[in-house]
Scaffold this motif. Structure first.
Motif, mmCIF file in Angstrom:
data_model
loop_
_atom_site.group_PDB
_atom_site.id
_atom_site.type_symbol
_atom_site.label_atom_id
_atom_site.label_comp_id
_atom_site.label_asym_id
_atom_site.label_seq_id
_atom_site.Cartn_x
_atom_site.Cartn_y
_atom_site.Cartn_z
ATOM 1 N N ILE A 68 0.827 -1.249 -0.019
ATOM 2 C CA ILE A 68 -0.138 0.126 -0.129
ATOM 3 C C ILE A 68 0.994 1.227 -0.114
ATOM 4 N N TYR A 69 0.693 2.188 -0.950
ATOM 5 C CA TYR A 69 1.608 3.403 -1.096
ATOM 6 C C TYR A 69 1.304 4.338 -0.130
ATOM 7 N N ILE A 70 -0.018 4.507 -0.039
ATOM 8 C CA ILE A 70 -0.180 5.491 0.931
ATOM 9 C C ILE A 70 -0.544 4.946 2.124
ATOM 10 N N SER A 71 0.110 4.802 3.272
ATOM 11 C CA SER A 71 -0.038 4.204 4.369
ATOM 12 C C SER A 71 0.801 4.568 5.468
ATOM 13 N N ASN A 77 8.275 8.725 0.457
ATOM 14 C CA ASN A 77 9.779 8.759 0.006
ATOM 15 C C ASN A 77 10.298 7.104 0.035
ATOM 16 N N ALA A 78 9.926 6.689 1.166
ATOM 17 C CA ALA A 78 10.406 5.336 1.542
ATOM 18 C C ALA A 78 9.854 4.446 0.374
ATOM 19 N N ASN A 79 8.545 4.473 0.276
ATOM 20 C CA ASN A 79 8.122 3.615 -0.891
ATOM 21 C C ASN A 79 8.648 3.925 -2.215
ATOM 22 N N ASP A 80 8.876 5.383 -2.404
ATOM 23 C CA ASP A 80 9.358 5.622 -3.918
ATOM 24 C C ASP A 80 10.699 5.078 -3.994
ATOM 25 N N GLN A 81 11.542 4.822 -2.872
ATOM 26 C CA GLN A 81 13.168 4.393 -2.897
ATOM 27 C C GLN A 81 12.884 2.793 -3.366
ATOM 28 N N PHE A 127 9.497 11.668 -5.729
ATOM 29 C CA PHE A 127 10.684 11.140 -5.808
ATOM 30 C C PHE A 127 11.899 11.661 -5.269
ATOM 31 N N VAL A 128 12.883 10.973 -4.478
ATOM 32 C CA VAL A 128 14.129 11.492 -3.984
ATOM 33 C C VAL A 128 14.666 12.535 -4.886
#
Length: 295
Positions: A68-71, A77-81, A127-128
């Protein structure tokens, strides 16, 4: 991943709340949301999507493709990584020079690995270092605000707590006062759409995802009970399946086939039994199949 869905769907969800607060409004002291002109209760689409996300996160934890992206468990950013690690890059600006298609690859990775991105879409511009930007993904699954069938009566009651906060408070009082917001009863109706075209062209939303969506909707309150939402339940999930990608009838005409009316003699509904649900199946357009999911 499974093949993307080929049929369009429209659906109606009926759920109720008894002696609880279905969706508090932070701009109104957390009172239940209400349309000030009609006094109809409201539950936002964001609230419903949150409950669907929570159900998927709880039941599919650790399974590939169902993150789940929005969590509240990870930052964006951690998910984007995870996408950057998938590309195997450190210098983000350099990869864009070498691979002009990097943005699309990131978007595809996010759709493949995050259920809510694949379903609802997302705005992914965080994104980072801002070097990669997969932009806004419009998801195939969309929901409307839920609106109560009849006007609701938001109320506040005083509550007491035996425990006090500090030692100083304990010297002068034995309890503290609080407020609790609720409605005695409300039956809500939300409507939704599943686009096969967006599923095929953008996110890859599959038949497996679709079945999980129906499961999550019918059970979205079962894992969400709390002191303020102790008795909420989905009562009906009515699905219209089109036999084509773009649909065989306008959604609003299908929604109009579903009628929810108070029973005769009922002035103030206090249970689901106070209503009758009817569907005009004889007026169902050619090429549209009616499905009533078990709840």
């Amino acid at each position: 991943m499974s093949e993307a869905i080929k049929n369009r769907y429209d659906f109606v969800v009926l759920f109720d709340c008894e002696n609880g607060n279905p969706n508090g409004d932070p701009d109104a002291g957390n009172l239940p949301r209400v349309d000030p002109e009609t006094q109809m209760g409201l539950v936002t689409d964001v609230c419903l999507k949150r409950k669907i996300r929570n159900y998927v996160q709880a039941t599919k934890e650790g399974q590939p493709g169902f993150d789940i992206y929005i969590s509240d468990q990870n930052t964006l950013n951690a998910n984007d990584q995870k996408a950057l690690e998938y590309l195997g890059v450190n210098d983000l600006k350099e990869i864009k020079k070498k691979d002009p298609d990097a943005d699309r690859k990131i978007r595809d990775f996010m759709c493949q690995n995050f259920f809510d991105v694949r379903s609802f879409g997302a705005v992914m511009t965080t994104f980072v270092k801002g070097a990669l930007n997969s932009g806004q993904v419009t998801g195939p699954v969309q929901l409307t605000f839920a609106k109560s069938v009849d006007p609701i009566s938001p109320q506040e009651i005083a509550i007491t707590r035996v425990a006090v906060t500090t030692e100083a408070d304990a010297e002068t009082k034995k309890n503290t006062m609080g407020r609790k917001s609720f409605i005695p009863y409300g039956l809500y109706r939300a409507e939704g759409f599943v686009s096969a075209n967006l599923a095929q062209k953008v996110t890859g939303f599959s038949e497996e995802d679709l079945e999980l969506l129906w499961e999550a909707i019918t059970n979205m309150f079962e894992l969400d009970h709390s002191a303020s939402r102790g008795k909420m339940a989905v009562r009906e999930l009515i699905v219209f399946k089109h036999n084509s990608e773009f649909g065989n009838a306008p959604a609003h005409k299908l929604f109009d086939l579903v009628k929810v009316k108070k029973n005769e003699g009922v002035e103030f509904p206090r249970s689901y039994a106070d209503y009758t649900i009817t569907i005009d199946e004889e007026a169902l357009p050619v090429g549209v199949e009616l499905q009533r999911k078990d709840v």
